[in-house]
Design a protein around this motif. Structure first.
Motif, mmCIF file in Angstrom:
data_model
loop_
_atom_site.group_PDB
_atom_site.id
_atom_site.type_symbol
_atom_site.label_atom_id
_atom_site.label_comp_id
_atom_site.label_asym_id
_atom_site.label_seq_id
_atom_site.Cartn_x
_atom_site.Cartn_y
_atom_site.Cartn_z
ATOM 1 N N ARG A 41 -4.651 1.431 -0.564
ATOM 2 C CA ARG A 41 -3.883 0.527 0.288
ATOM 3 C C ARG A 41 -2.453 0.341 -0.225
ATOM 4 O O ARG A 41 -2.202 0.350 -1.427
ATOM 5 C CB ARG A 41 -4.595 -0.822 0.402
ATOM 6 N N SER A 42 -1.529 0.168 0.732
ATOM 7 C CA SER A 42 -0.125 -0.063 0.401
ATOM 8 C C SER A 42 0.042 -1.302 -0.466
ATOM 9 O O SER A 42 -0.709 -2.279 -0.341
ATOM 10 C CB SER A 42 0.694 -0.265 1.682
ATOM 11 N N THR A 43 1.057 -1.283 -1.316
ATOM 12 C CA THR A 43 1.395 -2.486 -2.067
ATOM 13 C C THR A 43 2.172 -3.471 -1.191
ATOM 14 O O THR A 43 2.151 -4.677 -1.429
ATOM 15 C CB THR A 43 2.230 -2.132 -3.310
ATOM 16 N N LEU A 44 2.872 -2.945 -0.201
ATOM 17 C CA LEU A 44 3.604 -3.770 0.761
ATOM 18 C C LEU A 44 3.490 -3.062 2.105
ATOM 19 O O LEU A 44 4.326 -2.226 2.446
ATOM 20 C CB LEU A 44 5.074 -3.918 0.340
ATOM 21 N N GLY A 45 2.456 -3.370 2.862
ATOM 22 C CA GLY A 45 2.104 -2.537 3.991
ATOM 23 C C GLY A 45 2.124 -3.179 5.356
ATOM 24 O O GLY A 45 2.731 -4.232 5.595
ATOM 25 N N TYR A 46 1.401 -2.536 6.238
ATOM 26 C CA TYR A 46 1.321 -2.863 7.654
ATOM 27 C C TYR A 46 0.830 -4.281 7.915
ATOM 28 O O TYR A 46 1.297 -4.951 8.830
ATOM 29 C CB TYR A 46 0.381 -1.832 8.295
ATOM 30 N N SER A 47 -0.093 -4.756 7.095
ATOM 31 C CA SER A 47 -0.761 -6.032 7.373
ATOM 32 C C SER A 47 0.006 -7.256 6.892
ATOM 33 O O SER A 47 -0.419 -8.382 7.159
ATOM 34 C CB SER A 47 -2.151 -6.046 6.724
#
Length: 283
Positions: free
Chosen positions: A264-270
């Motif tokens: 998962r992204s560290t600073l993502g879509y959610s």
């Protein structure tokens, strides 16, 4: 995927309305019309926004335009914004300087498969041919093999693979992660898989490798790459290269993630987006 199933096309753009208009023209000529278009605008000036939202093709395509202020190269962020507005279960990413052939949507649908994402390729056009396309004096969608053979001989097209349509064979699937040929300018992914890895990582700043990071995290989550060669090629309009002073730093981050298995992204879509001055126009 059935031909009647809807898909969402998310197009990134920045201060290149002439190229984007050519891309929208290509989309307006698609043999498969079951798709929506979201233009993800990374902070274009008003003189580049206005021609898009006022264009006949934008209205015919029922286009959604999402814009955020220009704070530098933030492709990861604006792509995430585009996906947030997508209503279909399958997303096709396209850059605003990549003109699709008439069966682009149909070919992406034909290759779509559970547990896989489709990585397309591109045909590079010369400055001269690009200028003719942008001026409206040359149409490149639906042209014959004879036209493209001439362009190749004259050095106006980098290859001719777009003339071939190879079947969907197992050899298209790559089971190991590879940096080679990763193209977020032409990529199809299930929205559920996009959400599983939390989209593109917005902590990547400046040009470069946020797409490789996205593909790597898909790979870590169990989603494999299917190559769309000889099926989904797009025509890449020539332009000068972007500033790449952050490329090596971004590449190093991806190399570190190859080892640590991050999904998962560290600073993502959610992430929550409050008071960030985004602007959405539905045409």
């Amino acid at each position: 995927m059935n031909a009647s199933d809807p898909v969402s096309v998310v197009i990134t753009t920045y201060n290149r309305s002439d190229a984007l208009l050519a891309v929208l023209d290509g989309l307006s000529r698609q043999s498969d019309r079951h798709f929506e278009v979201i233009v993800a605008d990374d902070g274009s000036r008003e003189e580049h926004v206005r021609p898009i939202v006022e264009s006949a093709n934008a209205k015919a395509l029922k286009l959604v335009h999402v814009w955020h202020p220009d704070v530098g190269f933030t492709a990861a962020c604006i792509r995430n914004r585009g996906v947030a507005l997508a209503s279909s279960p399958y997303i096709i990413f396209l850059d605003g300087d990549c003109v699709p052939e008439r069966d682009f949507i149909a070919q992406h649908k034909a290759l779509a498969q559970t547990g896989l994402f489709v990585n397309g390729s591109r045909v590079l056009l010369s400055p001269k041919l690009t200028q003719r396309v942008l001026a409206g004096s040359e149409q490149i969608c639906g042209r014959s093999w004879l036209f493209w053979l001439g362009q190749r001989v004259l050095g106006h097209a980098s290859k001719l693979t777009h003339l071939l349509r190879l079947p969907d064979l197992p050899r298209r699937i790559e089971r190991a992660f590879s940096w080679k040929g990763i193209r977020s300018c032409n990529m199809g992914v299930w929205k559920a898989d996009f959400e599983r890895v939390d989209g593109f990582d917005e902590s990547f700043s400046g040009w470069g490798h946020e797409d490789a990071d996205f593909v790597l995290r898909l790979h870590h989550s169990g989603v494999l790459r299917k190559n769309g060669f000889c099926a989904t090629e797009v025509f890449h309009l020539w332009h000068q290269e972007a500033n790449r002073n952050k490329a090596s730093q971004n590449a190093q981050r991806v190399k570190e993630r190859v080892k640590n298995g991050l999904i998962r992204s560290t600073l993502g879509y959610s992430q929550a987006r409050l008071n960030d001055n985004a602007r959405i126009s539905r045409l």
